[in-house]
Design a protein around this motif. Structure first.
Motif, short mmCIF file in Angstrom:
data_model
loop_
_atom_site.label_atom_id
_atom_site.label_comp_id
_atom_site.label_asym_id
_atom_site.label_seq_id
_atom_site.Cartn_x
_atom_site.Cartn_y
_atom_site.Cartn_z
N ILE A 198 0.91 -1.13 -0.04
CA ILE A 198 -0.01 0.01 -0.17
C ILE A 198 0.92 1.06 0.03
O ILE A 198 1.99 1.16 0.74
CB ILE A 198 -0.83 -0.17 1.41
CG1 ILE A 198 -1.92 -1.27 1.25
CG2 ILE A 198 -1.72 1.31 1.46
CD1 ILE A 198 -2.66 -1.43 2.43
N TYR A 199 0.56 2.22 -0.71
CA TYR A 199 1.28 3.41 -1.00
C TYR A 199 0.53 4.59 -0.48
O TYR A 199 -0.39 4.88 -0.61
CB TYR A 199 1.65 3.80 -2.49
CG TYR A 199 2.47 2.56 -3.18
CD1 TYR A 199 4.01 2.58 -2.99
CD2 TYR A 199 1.65 1.47 -3.67
CE1 TYR A 199 4.78 1.67 -3.54
CE2 TYR A 199 2.60 0.51 -4.21
CZ TYR A 199 4.15 0.45 -4.22
OH TYR A 199 4.75 -0.39 -4.63
N GLY A 243 8.45 1.04 3.91
CA GLY A 243 8.75 -0.31 3.91
C GLY A 243 8.17 -1.09 5.19
O GLY A 243 8.59 -2.42 5.27
N TYR A 244 7.49 -0.56 5.82
CA TYR A 244 6.94 -1.10 7.33
C TYR A 244 6.07 -2.23 7.14
O TYR A 244 4.98 -2.05 6.04
CB TYR A 244 6.30 0.22 8.10
CG TYR A 244 5.90 -0.19 9.47
CD1 TYR A 244 6.86 -0.17 10.37
CD2 TYR A 244 4.64 -0.61 9.91
CE1 TYR A 244 6.59 -0.64 11.85
CE2 TYR A 244 4.40 -0.99 11.21
CZ TYR A 244 5.51 -0.78 12.26
OH TYR A 244 5.26 -1.18 13.52
N ASP A 289 7.00 -5.92 11.28
CA ASP A 289 7.34 -5.18 12.15
C ASP A 289 6.49 -5.12 13.25
O ASP A 289 6.71 -4.69 14.60
CB ASP A 289 7.31 -3.82 11.63
CG ASP A 289 8.77 -3.63 10.52
OD1 ASP A 289 10.05 -3.60 11.15
OD2 ASP A 289 8.50 -3.39 9.53
N VAL A 290 5.11 -5.30 12.90
CA VAL A 290 3.96 -5.35 14.13
C VAL A 290 3.15 -6.66 13.56
O VAL A 290 3.07 -7.00 12.34
CB VAL A 290 3.53 -4.14 14.04
CG1 VAL A 290 2.62 -3.76 12.83
CG2 VAL A 290 2.48 -3.91 15.32
N ASP A 300 -2.16 -12.04 6.39
CA ASP A 300 -1.85 -11.00 5.37
C ASP A 300 -0.76 -10.23 5.98
O ASP A 300 -0.53 -9.83 6.88
CB ASP A 300 -3.19 -10.26 5.35
CG ASP A 300 -4.35 -10.84 4.82
OD1 ASP A 300 -4.58 -11.00 3.54
OD2 ASP A 300 -5.09 -11.24 5.63
N ILE A 301 0.24 -9.96 4.94
CA ILE A 301 1.62 -9.32 4.92
C ILE A 301 1.31 -8.19 4.15
O ILE A 301 1.12 -8.07 3.08
CB ILE A 301 2.70 -10.03 4.61
CG1 ILE A 301 2.82 -11.21 5.42
CG2 ILE A 301 3.92 -9.11 4.91
CD1 ILE A 301 3.77 -12.28 4.92
N ILE A 302 1.01 -6.89 4.96
CA ILE A 302 0.73 -5.74 4.45
C ILE A 302 2.16 -4.62 4.46
O ILE A 302 2.37 -4.49 5.63
CB ILE A 302 -0.44 -5.17 4.82
CG1 ILE A 302 -1.64 -5.87 4.88
CG2 ILE A 302 -0.52 -3.49 4.24
CD1 ILE A 302 -2.87 -5.44 5.72
N THR A 303 2.67 -4.37 3.25
CA THR A 303 3.73 -3.47 3.41
C THR A 303 3.31 -2.08 3.05
O THR A 303 2.65 -1.85 1.82
CB THR A 303 5.13 -3.93 2.30
OG1 THR A 303 5.40 -5.19 2.76
CG2 THR A 303 6.11 -3.12 2.34
N ILE A 304 3.75 -1.13 3.88
CA ILE A 304 3.43 0.20 3.58
C ILE A 304 4.70 1.08 2.98
O ILE A 304 5.52 1.05 3.59
CB ILE A 304 3.07 1.02 4.85
CG1 ILE A 304 2.04 0.08 5.49
CG2 ILE A 304 2.29 2.37 4.44
CD1 ILE A 304 1.49 0.84 6.90
N ARG A 305 4.52 1.57 1.96
CA ARG A 305 5.56 2.27 1.30
C ARG A 305 5.12 3.74 0.87
O ARG A 305 4.13 3.96 0.76
CB ARG A 305 5.96 1.60 -0.22
CG ARG A 305 6.30 0.25 0.19
CD ARG A 305 7.67 -0.25 -0.67
NE ARG A 305 8.58 0.59 -0.61
CZ ARG A 305 9.65 -0.15 -0.05
NH1 ARG A 305 9.74 -1.29 0.32
NH2 ARG A 305 10.85 0.63 0.14
#
Length: 378
Positions: free
Chosen positions: A129-130, A140-141, A174-175, A371-376
């Motif tokens: 998700i951007y 990249g969290y 990370d969480v 679900d692995i969600i990467t925030i960029r």
């Protein structure tokens, strides 16, 4: 109850049709009598469940419906089409009938897989998700989202819970965020899995919120019992080392930057618990702070979050995709506009997990997911 009655009427109609069109015509007396036994069992078990809920009986009913009655109903419908087309062209009757039989067999075989293996077939999904508002320090969290464990279902398959925990930890998020419904009916469902769930670990911890089942209102034991059981659910989640957010927020920091993690109690459609208080949960968060909201029911996003808040990312569960999915389609979409996956509107995002567990031991296509969600940063 209304849908159950409609379903039973449809099944009975299909049963009568198959009996008159095929069984009565081609089977001996003993088989003709025996043909009605499953329908009698279904009616008796359904009547019993309306008064005395029993999980094993529900599982049995699910099996009967998915392996026998739904395929039979599909066959009856297609067969009827074939017979109607035969009034115009007789040569179509047999091919259409065999097609209906083949489809019914496929549904029955798929349902058997869903009942025996599907609800234990844990998968991992990755999404990026951007956002323009994300601080650079959090680019990249990684969030690992778990949802809807419904632990009571897994008493007969504790290895599945162990697999979920192992896969969640292997994701190295990370969480870890759990978006509600840890139980089906009672706090006691947590006990066999307490030590296993305590093993969930992430750099910034494990956070959770309550789902509608965590209010323990479906056991029909009365309000006082439900309140006491909900209190026990809360106590046990905290004892496992989880940070349960009850209409409140916490900050996650990286150097001089921070993001807000907001958690509300359940806020769903009328008929579900609705004590989630977003205003209270967000109170005191500085303007411009990147916010992640945990809210069990995705209808909260459309009804309250979008019109009243600048939350950047909402994480929900609840729908399970009705534990039935064909490619990108699930009948859950008829009840929930946002039923699974990522949705975005005017810079705000919602991610709906279709669940890491199952409240009924049946999943077809909508497998239990982590679900692995990467925030960029955009």
């Amino acid at each position: 109850m209304k849908y159950m009655l409609i379903g039973l009427i449809a099944v009975v109609a299909a049963y009568i049709y198959v009996y008159l069109a095929y069984v009565k015509k081609y089977c001996r007396a003993a088989l003709r009598i025996g043909f009605w036994i499953p329908l009698a069992v279904l009616a008796a078990a359904t009547a019993w469940c309306t008064r005395n809920f029993n999980f094993r009986l529900i599982y049995f009913l699910t099996g009967m419906m998915s392996i026998l009655f739904i395929p039979l109903s599909v066959f009856a419908f297609i067969s009827l089409i074939g017979k109607c087309s035969g009034l115009v062209w007789k040569k179509t009757v047999r091919p259409v009938t065999y097609t209906g039989l083949a489809i019914a067999c496929i549904i029955s075989a798929g349902s058997a897989y869903a009942l025996i293996f599907g609800w234990r077939h844990v998968v991992t999904k990755e999404t990026t998700i951007y956002s323009d508002r994300l601080p650079e320090a959090f680019d990249g969290y990684r969030i690992v989202q778990l949802s809807d464990l419904h632990l009571g279902t897994y008493r007969s398959s504790p290895r599945t819970v162990r697999k979920i925990v192992e896969k969640a930890n292997e994701a190295k998020g990370d969480v870890i965020l759990f978006t509600g419904d840890i139980v089906n009916f009672s706090h006691e469902e947590i006990d066999p899995f307490f030590d296993e769930l305590k093993k969930l670990k992430a750099k910034d911890g494990v956070y959770s919120v309550l789902g509608n089942h965590d209010y323990c209102i479906y056991a029909n034991q009365g309000i006082r019992w439900a309140d006491a059981s909900k209190t026990k659910v809360i106590e046990k989640e905290k004892a496992m080392g989880w940070h349960l957010l009850l209409n409140e927020h916490r900050y996650i920091r990286r150097d001089s930057s921070k993001i807000a993690l907001v958690g509300v109690t359940n806020y769903g459609k009328p008929g579900y618990p609705r004590d989630g208080d977003l205003d209270k949960a967000e109170a005191g968060i500085p303007s411009g702070t990147f916010k992640i909201l945990m809210s069990h029911d995705p209808t909260h996003w459309r009804s309250k979050v979008l019109p009243n808040s600048d939350v950047d990312l909402t994480l929900s569960g609840h729908t399970h995709a009705m534990q039935l999915k064909f490619g990108n389609f699930s009948p859950s979409k008829w009840s929930y506009p946002e039923w699974g996956g990522l949705y975005e509107r005017q810079g705000q995002a919602l991610y709906v997990s279709t669940g890491s567990g199952s409240n009924i031991a049946f999943r077809w296509g909508a497998w239990p997911e982590i679900d692995i969600i990467t925030i960029r940063r955009r």
